[in-house]
Design a protein around this motif. Sequence first.
Motif, PDB file in Angstrom:
ATOM      1  N   GLU A  42       6.955  -5.304 -11.043  1.00 14.70           N
ATOM      2  CA  GLU A  42       7.210  -4.158  -9.888  1.00 14.70           C
ATOM      3  C   GLU A  42       8.740  -4.071  -9.828  1.00 14.70           C
ATOM      4  OE1 GLU A  42       6.031  -6.243  -6.114  1.00 14.70           O
ATOM      5  OE2 GLU A  42       3.955  -5.673  -6.488  1.00 14.70           O
ATOM      6  N   ALA A  43       9.633  -4.789 -10.358  1.00 18.28           N
ATOM      7  CA  ALA A  43      11.023  -4.593 -10.309  1.00 18.28           C
ATOM      8  C   ALA A  43      11.327  -3.511 -11.083  1.00 18.28           C
ATOM      9  CB  ALA A  43      11.769  -5.875 -10.837  1.00 18.28           C
ATOM     10  N   LEU A  44      10.303  -3.063 -12.046  1.00 22.28           N
ATOM     11  CA  LEU A  44      10.626  -1.708 -13.180  1.00 22.28           C
ATOM     12  C   LEU A  44      10.401  -0.560 -12.525  1.00 22.28           C
ATOM     13  CD1 LEU A  44       9.490  -3.361 -16.279  1.00 22.28           C
ATOM     14  CD2 LEU A  44      11.701  -3.342 -15.406  1.00 22.28           C
ATOM     15  N   THR A  45       9.700  -0.336 -11.330  1.00 23.49           N
ATOM     16  CA  THR A  45       9.126   0.791 -10.641  1.00 23.49           C
ATOM     17  C   THR A  45       9.353   0.886  -9.253  1.00 23.49           C
ATOM     18  OG1 THR A  45       7.052  -0.342 -10.036  1.00 23.49           O
ATOM     19  CG2 THR A  45       7.031   0.663 -12.465  1.00 23.49           C
ATOM     20  N   GLU A  46       9.354   2.238  -8.819  1.00 25.67           N
ATOM     21  CA  GLU A  46       9.713   2.707  -7.685  1.00 25.67           C
ATOM     22  C   GLU A  46       8.178   2.872  -6.825  1.00 25.67           C
ATOM     23  OE1 GLU A  46      11.858   6.241  -7.791  1.00 25.67           O
ATOM     24  OE2 GLU A  46      13.518   5.205  -7.832  1.00 25.67           O
ATOM     25  N   SER A  47       7.342   3.074  -7.503  1.00 19.82           N
ATOM     26  CA  SER A  47       5.911   3.372  -7.149  1.00 19.82           C
ATOM     27  C   SER A  47       4.990   3.348  -8.242  1.00 19.82           C
ATOM     28  CB  SER A  47       5.686   4.705  -6.525  1.00 19.82           C
ATOM     29  OG  SER A  47       5.735   5.679  -7.435  1.00 19.82           O
ATOM     30  N   GLU A  48       3.662   2.669  -7.981  1.00 18.67           N
ATOM     31  CA  GLU A  48       2.568   2.390  -8.655  1.00 18.67           C
ATOM     32  C   GLU A  48       1.490   2.952  -8.009  1.00 18.67           C
ATOM     33  OE1 GLU A  48       0.142  -1.147 -10.813  1.00 18.67           O
ATOM     34  OE2 GLU A  48       2.118  -1.550 -10.161  1.00 18.67           O
ATOM     35  N   LYS A  49       0.644   3.895  -8.670  1.00 12.61           N
ATOM     36  CA  LYS A  49      -0.681   4.434  -8.072  1.00 12.61           C
ATOM     37  C   LYS A  49      -1.938   4.392  -9.292  1.00 12.61           C
ATOM     38  CE  LYS A  49      -2.668   8.210  -5.491  1.00 12.61           C
ATOM     39  NZ  LYS A  49      -2.348   9.671  -5.120  1.00 12.61           N
ATOM     40  N   ARG A  50      -2.992   3.695  -8.822  1.00  7.15           N
ATOM     41  CA  ARG A  50      -4.079   3.626  -9.717  1.00  7.15           C
ATOM     42  C   ARG A  50      -4.900   5.110  -9.453  1.00  7.15           C
ATOM     43  NH1 ARG A  50      -8.932  -0.573 -10.843  1.00  7.15           N
ATOM     44  NH2 ARG A  50     -10.555   0.774 -11.267  1.00  7.15           N
ATOM     45  N   LEU A  51      -4.841   6.012 -10.494  1.00  3.84           N
ATOM     46  CA  LEU A  51      -5.443   7.253 -10.413  1.00  3.84           C
ATOM     47  C   LEU A  51      -6.798   7.391 -10.329  1.00  3.84           C
ATOM     48  CD1 LEU A  51      -2.825   9.608 -12.169  1.00  3.84           C
ATOM     49  CD2 LEU A  51      -3.024   8.943  -9.572  1.00  3.84           C
ATOM     50  N   GLY A  52      -7.417   6.280 -11.077  1.00  6.38           N
ATOM     51  CA  GLY A  52      -9.028   6.133 -11.226  1.00  6.38           C
ATOM     52  C   GLY A  52      -9.602   5.623 -12.570  1.00  6.38           C
ATOM     53  N   VAL A  53     -10.805   5.617 -12.510  1.00  9.69           N
ATOM     54  CA  VAL A  53     -11.327   5.115 -13.783  1.00  9.69           C
ATOM     55  C   VAL A  53     -12.187   6.268 -14.286  1.00  9.69           C
ATOM     56  CG1 VAL A  53     -13.202   3.461 -14.894  1.00  9.69           C
ATOM     57  CG2 VAL A  53     -11.602   2.732 -12.982  1.00  9.69           C
TER      58      VAL A  53
END
Length: 99
Positions: free
Chosen positions: A84-95
């Motif tokens: 988490e320290a490497l990102t400003e945001s993370e979003k799972r877009l889908g499968v």
Amino acid sequence: MIQIVWEFQVPEGKREDFERHYASDGTWAEFFKRDSAYRGTQLLRDMNDPCRYFTIDTWDDEDSYGAFRVMHHKEYTALDQEMEALTESEKRLGVFQST
């Protein structure tokens, strides 16, 4: 086969570390390789926004990925929190599945 697609926004000063950990031979890929249903990871960087990335994790099926997450829950969570320290945001877009 399925592809799980994630989008990340990475601060300028963290891009090198992010790429190292999220690449096809990075920390996440090495972790996922414990499972025979894992087929690989692609890391993509946006040409117009170099701080925006996508990862595509390929698995045999969604059940295999889910079972891996359950079986390795503690390690997955710890690794996710560390990264988490490497990102400003993370979003799972889908499968996604090829048609």
